[in-house]
Write a protein that holds these residues in place. Structure first.
Motif, PDB file in Angstrom:
ATOM      1  N   GLY A  57      24.361  23.446 -14.280  1.00 15.49           N
ATOM      2  CA  GLY A  57      25.619  24.123 -14.529  1.00 15.49           C
ATOM      3  C   GLY A  57      26.735  23.429 -13.758  1.00 15.49           C
ATOM      4  N   GLU A  65      31.368  22.733 -13.489  1.00  7.50           N
ATOM      5  CA  GLU A  65      32.745  22.980 -13.908  1.00  7.50           C
ATOM      6  C   GLU A  65      33.531  21.699 -13.718  1.00  7.50           C
ATOM      7  OE1 GLU A  65      36.650  25.785 -12.900  1.00  7.50           O
ATOM      8  OE2 GLU A  65      34.836  25.939 -11.673  1.00  7.50           O
ATOM      9  N   ARG A 121      26.026  28.135 -10.909  1.00  6.30           N
ATOM     10  CA  ARG A 121      25.860  28.062 -12.358  1.00  6.30           C
ATOM     11  C   ARG A 121      24.459  27.621 -12.772  1.00  6.30           C
ATOM     12  NH1 ARG A 121      30.401  25.761 -10.568  1.00  6.30           N
ATOM     13  NH2 ARG A 121      32.404  26.695 -11.111  1.00  6.30           N
ATOM     14  N   SER A 122      23.681  27.103 -11.822  1.00  4.20           N
ATOM     15  CA  SER A 122      22.293  26.690 -12.096  1.00  4.20           C
ATOM     16  C   SER A 122      21.292  27.613 -11.395  1.00  4.20           C
ATOM     17  CB  SER A 122      22.060  25.248 -11.612  1.00  4.20           C
ATOM     18  OG  SER A 122      23.035  24.365 -12.100  1.00  4.20           O
ATOM     19  N   GLN A 132      17.804  28.212 -12.847  1.00  6.73           N
ATOM     20  CA  GLN A 132      16.983  27.043 -13.188  1.00  6.73           C
ATOM     21  C   GLN A 132      15.956  26.796 -12.088  1.00  6.73           C
ATOM     22  OE1 GLN A 132      19.220  23.592 -14.355  1.00  6.73           O
ATOM     23  NE2 GLN A 132      20.706  24.770 -15.526  1.00  6.73           N
TER      24      GLN A 132
END
Length: 250
Positions: free
Chosen positions: A5, A7, A53-54, A57
């Motif tokens: 993830g 940005e 954002r990860s 995972q």
């Protein structure tokens, strides 16, 4: 294939990937972002597996895995910026992927060989990763309270708790506390900038960083910040942004 993830910030021609530290996702850089030049650079703020954002995972949480995840972002050539734990990922990429890596910036890097801790020595850090928010706050206040405001320790503990999966953070401890680089003697031919905080722990101050990295790097520059500790991008945001971009633009 896992895609981290991320940005993106900026629209400039020079590509830069920025990775997170152990205590937070890449929001650690939020205070410095207003001072970055988005016309000259495009920044990809990428969170390692288990963070931000990860966060969802899963993986082995190793240097090699993280490096492969960065390469999978599919940028043909880029500069890599690592902080604390993720400096090992940046250095590994600079060692083995000269075709992709233009320059590397490492902020407050641990020793390339790790700290040499055994399982017993790593257990307090693993326990911190798994602790609740109140315990995280108490420990970070004790660790950083002599220099930084109590509100900073509260904020940092809250960010750690909110952005890091506890088991992933616990697993990453081995990366910096014990293992270090998979190949700690492989040379680095791309230019490297190390930024140290001289109020940091001794192994991450200028003298130790120079002793550890100079034998590996063909072109090493060091900027030592006298009034910073382990978080230059938060303690001295405009200066940190300026140092990084001057080096990247050279």
């Amino acid at each position: 294939m896992t895609t981290l993830g991320f940005e993106r910030f900026g629209r400039g021609p020079r590509q830069v990937v920025v990775l997170n530290d152990w205590l937070c996702d890449t929001s650690t850089w939020d205070a410095a972002r207003p001072f970055l030049d988005g016309d000259a650079f495009t920044y990809t703020f990428a969170d390692l597996r288990g963070y931000g954002r990860s966060r969802d995972q899963r993986g082995a949480y190793t240097v090699a895995e993280a490096a492969a995840d960065v390469l999978a972002l599919d940028l043909p050539r880029f500069a890599i910026v690592g902080h604390s734990m993720s400096t090992l990922v940046a250095l590994h990429l600079a060692q083995h992927h000269v075709d992709r890596i233009e320059r590397a910036v490492v902020l407050t890097p641990p020793p390339p060989r790790g700290f040499g801790a055994d399982d017993a020595a790593m257990e307090p850090s693993r326990a911190l990763a798994r602790a609740d928010a109140a315990v995280k706050h108490a420990i970070l206040a004790q660790r950083f309270g002599a220099r930084l405001p109590a509100a900073w320790a509260a904020w940092k503990a809250a960010r750690f708790h909110a952005t890091a999966d506890p088991e992933a953070a616990a697993a990453y401890v081995a990366m910096f506390a014990r293992d270090g680089l998979p190949d700690p003697t492989a040379r680095i031919t791309v230019p490297v900038l190390a930024i140290t905080g001289e109020q940091d722990l001794p192994p991450m101050r200028r003298a130790a960083v120079e002793a550890n990295l100079a034998p590996l790097c063909d072109a090493l520059a060091i900027d030592a910040l006298a009034d910073s500790g382990h978080y230059p991008m938060q303690e001295l945001p405009p200066l940190t942004a300026a140092l990084v971009e001057r080096f990247l633009a050279a």
